[in-house]
Design an enzyme around this catalytic site. Structure first.
Site, PDB file in Angstrom:
ATOM      1  CG  ASP A   1      -2.161   2.066   6.378  1.00 49.93           C
ATOM      2  OD1 ASP A   1      -2.288   1.802   5.232  1.00 49.93           O
ATOM      3  OD2 ASP A   1      -2.589   2.609   7.087  1.00 49.93           O
TER       4      ASP A   1
ATOM      5  CG  ASP B   1      -1.825   0.958   1.794  1.00 50.30           C
ATOM      6  OD1 ASP B   1      -2.965   1.683   0.872  1.00 50.30           O
ATOM      7  OD2 ASP B   1      -1.723   1.490   2.387  1.00 50.30           O
TER       8      ASP B   1
ATOM      9  CG  ASP C   1      -1.576   7.760   0.884  1.00 55.04           C
ATOM     10  OD1 ASP C   1      -1.404   8.885   1.164  1.00 55.04           O
ATOM     11  OD2 ASP C   1      -2.153   7.092  -0.117  1.00 55.04           O
TER      12      ASP C   1
END
Length: 222
Positions: free
Chosen positions: A171, A12, A14
């Site tokens: 995250d 991922d 961000d």
């Protein structure tokens, strides 16, 4: 011989590979400043981040005096335009991230990116921070018409990177659920844009620093 039992490690963007919170905070503060609201310290905006720009702006407006749909609709393009022009002022890779990418490349592992961020932001950001050309594939939130946790973007990431056994690092629940829906292993990072304890994501494994990634992958069952 490759000591890592994966052909592709997907990431991922961000909150996983890049800490973009500073530039996102600046865009939020710019937008709310146009209606006379005081700026938030960057640390205070951090909990607003992680579910996309619209939700980030909703949370900021809610915390600074409330909003209605007309206000949200008027301010969102202001936020996005400012962000598009200031993608990499404060955004930097998380500690150890670039070294982990180097270590994976040295072991012959392809690296790929799957983010819910729109292409208009993803590609310029990756170019401006100097990481774009490292990735075998980059799939954004609008690349295939759906975003994580739908499995289609992660499957497209794998296919465009040449196929093979893949694992995904993220995250948020969108990342972990997206990987699970795509039928691949997953790792959560404990330093991203978390809504709660990282254990709530129920990932296959958790790392607290990128220094842990390659050793973890080397121990992963083949």
């Amino acid at each position: 011989m490759n000591s890592i039992p994966f052909d592709i490690v997907g990431f991922d963007l961000d909150g996983t590979l890049i800490d973009t919170s500073g530039d996102l905070a600046a865009a939020v503060n710019h937008a709310i400043g146009t209606i006379g609201r005081d700026p938030f310290p960057a640390a205070d905006i951090h909990p607003f981040v992680g579910k996309g720009a619209r939700v980030m702006l909703q949370r900021a407006l809610d915390a600074s005096g409330g909003y209605d749909d007309a206000m949200l609709s008027a301010l969102l393009p202001i936020l996005l335009d400012h962000y598009a022009q200031n993608l990499a002022i404060y955004s930097t890779p998380y500690p150890g991230a670039v070294q982990a990418l180097d270590a994976l490349a040295a072991r012959g592992v392809r690296i790929a990116l799957c983010t819910n961020k729109a292409e208009r932001f993803t590609i310029p950001l990756m170019q401006q921070i100097g990481l774009h050309d490292r990735f075998a594939s980059i799939v954004s939130g609008d690349t295939v018409g759906v975003s994580k946790p739908d499995p289609a973007p992660i499957r497209a990431m794998i296919e465009r990177a040449g196929g093979g056994r893949a694992i995904f690092v993220g995250d948020t629940i969108n990342d972990i659920a997206g990987a699970r829906n795509a039928g691949i292993a997953n790792i959560a990072v404990g330093f991203g844009f978390l809504d709660g304890p990282v254990e709530q994501l129920q990932a296959d494994a958790v790392i607290a620093h990128f220094d842990e990634l390659v050793p973890l992958l080397e121990r992963w069952p083949g």
